[in-house]
Design an enzyme around this catalytic site. Structure first.
Site, PDB file in Angstrom:
ATOM      1  N   ASP A 112      -0.159   0.150  -0.059  1.00 36.76           N
ATOM      2  CA  ASP A 112      -1.167  -0.426   0.836  1.00 36.76           C
ATOM      3  C   ASP A 112      -1.540   0.480   1.990  1.00 36.76           C
ATOM      4  OD1 ASP A 112      -1.927  -2.822  -0.369  1.00 36.76           O
ATOM      5  OD2 ASP A 112      -0.073  -3.799   0.260  1.00 36.76           O
ATOM      6  N   ASP A 170      -5.847  -5.576  -5.867  1.00 35.82           N
ATOM      7  CA  ASP A 170      -5.946  -5.220  -4.447  1.00 35.82           C
ATOM      8  C   ASP A 170      -5.911  -3.704  -4.243  1.00 35.82           C
ATOM      9  OD1 ASP A 170      -4.454  -7.448  -5.311  1.00 35.82           O
ATOM     10  OD2 ASP A 170      -3.766  -7.937  -3.308  1.00 35.82           O
TER      11      ASP A 170
END
Ligand code: GLY
Length: 392
Positions: A112, A170
């Site tokens: 991330d 994501d």
């Protein structure tokens, strides 16, 4: 005379229906509320290494540390406030709150880093060109690229032992960071990793109706797909709304960075699926999963609407006008900035938007404010405000 009256009447009706379709968005009002909410927050919570994330089940504000995947969004909100107001106060605050994210520059334990570093340092670098930010970002891009496995041809998402080699939708959002690193350094390896990841994703991510799976799990020894499943959605074969939003935004970015039409086609298909679902809902804000069993009583996910609105403004620049993505994005923003979703000053734990859902199957962050909904709302407002001149 009669003919004139009729023409006038028709013009009024047309204008009314245009106004309904393309509503005015109260950008100024949102900025005012953001100025109040964020100013209060930084005064009451001066520790710049504790970032607002969401509201906890007991109703109090949930803060988080730099290593959390959401840490970059609050500094990003401050950078957007600077862009939206031009007020140096926000630049100073953004700089202060960005600094703590540096601890992630060599963090190889998460995929991330795009969310964490590119929405904080990355946005800051884009705005200020501060030379001190560049090496920090390049270290981050290198750390992210260590999670790429050539056999799978994708970056590994979580290290959670529940999965073998998970690649989640994501993760498309972290690829822009790699494209940026190649542009900065001339080292094409980042670009190649991003494109290989995208192609693996494109191969397996979507069902025939262009709804997305959340998790693709691979065997890293052979690169073979083991399973397609959900983690944050309702069931393996349903469509998690935020996942679909990440796909719209992610494939739009991929098209921008590569100009490869297959990514644009997929962005359009993913967007059309999302809009087909939200067109069934009177205020267009999606339920947390498009097939949640308790619709219409299921919790909403305002964050999915904000991500999609921002993504659609960009996508609208790449497709014919009759796709109506500009108007669709405004419809989402019209709801997000209405009293139903936009908080009043002094409420909502310093956040702007209400009614997001983080991880419903986990029982966490259900129907609460969440920082990334605010981030993508501010980004979408910035894109709308500068629509005619913006270059992505
Ligand atoms: N990236 C995690 C989420 O969208 O909840």
């Amino acid at each position: 005379m009669k003919k004139k009256l009729l023409t006038c009447f028709l013009a009024v009706i047309t204008l009314q229906s245009w106004a309904q379709k393309s509503p005015e968005i109260p950008i100024k009002k949102v900025i005012e509320i953001a100025e109040q909410q964020f100013s209060d927050f930084v005064k009451i919570y001066p520790d710049t290494t504790r970032y607002m994330r969401s509201t906890k089940t007991d109703g109090t504000l949930g803060l988080t540390s730099a290593s959390d995947w959401t840490s970059g969004f609050f500094p990003g909100n401050l950078w957007y406030m600077y862009l939206l107001t031009g007020d140096k106060k926000w630049e100073q605050l953004a700089r202060k709150w960005t600094q703590g994210i540096e601890t992630n520059r060599n963090n190889t334990r998460t995929h991330d880093l795009g969310f964490m570093m590119f929405d904080s340092f990355g946005l800051g670098y884009q705005i200020t060109k501060d030379p001190a930010y560049k090496p920090i970002l390049l270290d981050g891009a290198k750390a992210l690229s260590t999670r790429f496995h050539p056999e799978v041809a994708a970056i590994r998402s979580w290290d959670n032992p529940k999965f073998t080699y998970p690649v989640i939708v994501d993760n498309l959002m972290n690829l822009e960071f790699l494209f940026w690193a190649t542009k900065q350094t001339g080292d094409s390896s980042y670009y190649k990793i991003a494109v290989q990841h995208a192609d693996t994703d494109l191969k397996y991510r979507f069902r025939p109706d262009n709804s997305s799976y959340h998790v693709l799990d691979f065997n890293p020894a052979t690169g073979k797909l083991l399973k397609r499943m959900t983690h944050q959605g309702y069931a393996d074969e349903t469509c998690w709304a935020r996942g679909q939003a990440w796909a719209i935004y992610g494939y739009t970015t991929l098209y921008r960075e590569t100009k490869d039409k297959k990514y644009l086609d997929q962005a359009v298909k993913a967007a059309d699926y999302f809009l087909m679902q939200t067109d069934k809902i009177s205020d267009h804000i999606p339920y947390w999963d498009f097939q949640a069993p308790d619709i219409p009583n299921a919790p909403r996910d305002a964050s999915a609407a904000a991500i999609t609105a921002s993504g659609l403004f960009e996508l609208s620049k790449y497709v014919a006008k009759d796709k109506n993505y500009f108007i669709k994005a405004k419809q989402l923003l019209s709801s997000l900035t209405s009293d139903k979703y936009l908080a009043k000053h002094g409420t909502n734990n310093y956040f702007l938007t209400m009614h997001s859902t983080g991880h419903k199957p986990n029982g966490s962050e259900i129907d609460v404010p969440i920082v990334y909904a605010d981030y993508y709302l501010l980004e979408a407002l910035y894109r709308l405000k500068n629509y005619s001149t913006i270059s992505f």
